[in-house]
Design a protein around this motif. Structure first.
Motif, mmCIF file in Angstrom:
data_model
loop_
_atom_site.group_PDB
_atom_site.id
_atom_site.type_symbol
_atom_site.label_atom_id
_atom_site.label_comp_id
_atom_site.label_asym_id
_atom_site.label_seq_id
_atom_site.Cartn_x
_atom_site.Cartn_y
_atom_site.Cartn_z
ATOM 1 N N ASP A 210 0.812 -1.210 0.000
ATOM 2 C CA ASP A 210 0.000 0.000 0.000
ATOM 3 C C ASP A 210 0.851 1.268 0.000
ATOM 4 N N ILE A 211 1.972 1.240 0.698
ATOM 5 C CA ILE A 211 2.880 2.388 0.684
ATOM 6 C C ILE A 211 3.475 2.564 -0.710
ATOM 7 N N SER A 212 3.878 1.483 -1.351
ATOM 8 C CA SER A 212 4.427 1.564 -2.711
ATOM 9 C C SER A 212 3.401 2.131 -3.679
ATOM 10 N N LEU A 213 2.174 1.686 -3.550
ATOM 11 C CA LEU A 213 1.104 2.178 -4.421
ATOM 12 C C LEU A 213 0.835 3.664 -4.163
ATOM 13 N N ALA A 214 0.808 4.075 -2.915
ATOM 14 C CA ALA A 214 0.595 5.487 -2.580
ATOM 15 C C ALA A 214 1.725 6.352 -3.148
ATOM 16 N N GLU A 215 2.950 5.845 -3.055
ATOM 17 C CA GLU A 215 4.099 6.588 -3.594
ATOM 18 C C GLU A 215 4.006 6.701 -5.111
ATOM 19 N N ARG A 216 3.715 5.596 -5.756
ATOM 20 C CA ARG A 216 3.638 5.590 -7.224
ATOM 21 C C ARG A 216 2.522 6.507 -7.728
ATOM 22 N N GLU A 217 1.370 6.491 -7.053
ATOM 23 C CA GLU A 217 0.227 7.283 -7.502
ATOM 24 C C GLU A 217 0.198 8.689 -6.906
ATOM 25 N N LYS A 218 1.174 8.990 -6.035
ATOM 26 C CA LYS A 218 1.261 10.308 -5.391
ATOM 27 C C LYS A 218 -0.053 10.656 -4.685
ATOM 28 N N ARG A 219 -0.559 9.677 -3.920
ATOM 29 C CA ARG A 219 -1.796 9.864 -3.174
ATOM 30 C C ARG A 219 -1.526 9.644 -1.690
ATOM 31 N N PRO A 220 -2.327 10.279 -0.839
ATOM 32 C CA PRO A 220 -2.118 10.099 0.600
ATOM 33 C C PRO A 220 -2.508 8.690 1.042
ATOM 34 N N LEU A 221 -1.917 8.280 2.134
ATOM 35 C CA LEU A 221 -2.245 6.996 2.751
ATOM 36 C C LEU A 221 -2.336 7.239 4.259
ATOM 37 N N ALA A 222 -3.523 7.036 4.805
ATOM 38 C CA ALA A 222 -3.727 7.232 6.243
ATOM 39 C C ALA A 222 -3.552 5.904 6.966
ATOM 40 N N LEU A 223 -2.961 5.952 8.138
ATOM 41 C CA LEU A 223 -2.885 4.795 9.006
ATOM 42 C C LEU A 223 -3.496 5.206 10.343
ATOM 43 N N ILE A 224 -4.555 4.507 10.729
ATOM 44 C CA ILE A 224 -5.231 4.772 11.995
ATOM 45 C C ILE A 224 -4.984 3.574 12.902
ATOM 46 N N MET A 225 -4.405 3.846 14.056
ATOM 47 C CA MET A 225 -4.185 2.792 15.051
ATOM 48 C C MET A 225 -5.113 3.076 16.222
ATOM 49 N N LEU A 226 -5.846 2.063 16.645
ATOM 50 C CA LEU A 226 -6.784 2.258 17.730
ATOM 51 C C LEU A 226 -6.813 1.047 18.629
ATOM 52 N N ASP A 227 -7.250 1.275 19.846
ATOM 53 C CA ASP A 227 -7.435 0.154 20.766
ATOM 54 C C ASP A 227 -8.559 0.454 21.732
ATOM 55 N N LEU A 228 -9.003 -0.591 22.396
ATOM 56 C CA LEU A 228 -10.082 -0.474 23.367
ATOM 57 C C LEU A 228 -9.516 0.062 24.679
ATOM 58 N N ASP A 229 -10.169 1.069 25.218
ATOM 59 C CA ASP A 229 -9.757 1.640 26.495
ATOM 60 C C ASP A 229 -10.094 0.676 27.632
ATOM 61 N N HIS A 230 -9.180 0.536 28.553
ATOM 62 C CA HIS A 230 -9.367 -0.279 29.760
ATOM 63 C C HIS A 230 -9.768 -1.723 29.446
ATOM 64 N N PHE A 231 -9.208 -2.267 28.382
ATOM 65 C CA PHE A 231 -9.568 -3.623 27.964
ATOM 66 C C PHE A 231 -9.222 -4.661 29.038
ATOM 67 N N LYS A 232 -8.084 -4.494 29.685
ATOM 68 C CA LYS A 232 -7.693 -5.439 30.748
ATOM 69 C C LYS A 232 -8.727 -5.449 31.865
ATOM 70 N N ASN A 233 -9.260 -4.278 32.191
ATOM 71 C CA ASN A 233 -10.284 -4.209 33.231
ATOM 72 C C ASN A 233 -11.550 -4.962 32.826
ATOM 73 N N VAL A 234 -11.919 -4.884 31.561
ATOM 74 C CA VAL A 234 -13.096 -5.617 31.078
ATOM 75 C C VAL A 234 -12.862 -7.109 31.267
#
Length: 161
Positions: free
Chosen positions: A21-45
């Motif tokens: 995906d990074i290679s494709l974004a570079e070749r096409e000169k388009r943005p690539l977003a990466l969103i990293m997320l996690d569940l809050d207080h998962f250990k407590n659950v």
């Protein structure tokens, strides 16, 4: 290629796909977003309600991610309660809007497990190729840093690099 609990792609698939995906974004000169997320207080659950409740929380978030993503988006389970979305051709404001949709939908959702109604939230960090990383490792580290910033700022929020 898929995680058994969530039916999302797993980390090994991500490791190969992000390079493509990074290679494709570079070749096409388009943005690539990466969103990293996690569940809050998962250990407590898990500790308070059991691992079955934790599994249901993971599935709830995975369902939201799947239902609100485009075919071109890559959604993966990255760690125990961590997820990564690689989203091609998306502006910064669109990426924030997408992550906010996920956050708000999860916040409104209630996970029911063994007569327990559990409220769950998420914290997210967003980074863009090439602005915040020239390769997969740098991009993931930047998004992860933003995710931790969300957590340090009170959780249940989205932070962009």
């Amino acid at each position: 290629m898929h995680d058994a609990k969530t039916s999302l792609y797993h980390r090994r698939f991500l490791d190969a796909a992000i390079v493509r995906d990074i290679s494709l974004a570079e070749r096409e000169k388009r943005p690539l977003a990466l969103i990293m997320l996690d569940l809050d207080h998962f250990k407590n659950v898990n500790d308070q309600f059991g691992h079955g409740a934790g599994d249901e929380a993971l599935k709830a978030l995975a369902d939201i991610l799947k239902k609100t993503s485009r075919d071109s988006d890559l959604i993966c389970r990255y760690g125990v309660e961590e997820f990564i979305a690689i989203i091609p051709n998306m502006s910064a404001s669109q990426a924030v809007d997408r992550a906010e949709v996920w956050r708000k939908q999860l916040e409104k959702n209630t996970v029911n497990c063994d007569e327990n109604a559990i409220k769950i939230t998420l914290s997210a960090g967003i980074a863009f190729y090439p602005d915040h990383g020239k390769n997969a490792e740098e991009l993931v580290l930047c998004a992860d840093g933003m995710r931790y910033k969300s957590k340090r700022s009170g959780r249940n929020q989205v932070t962009i690099a």
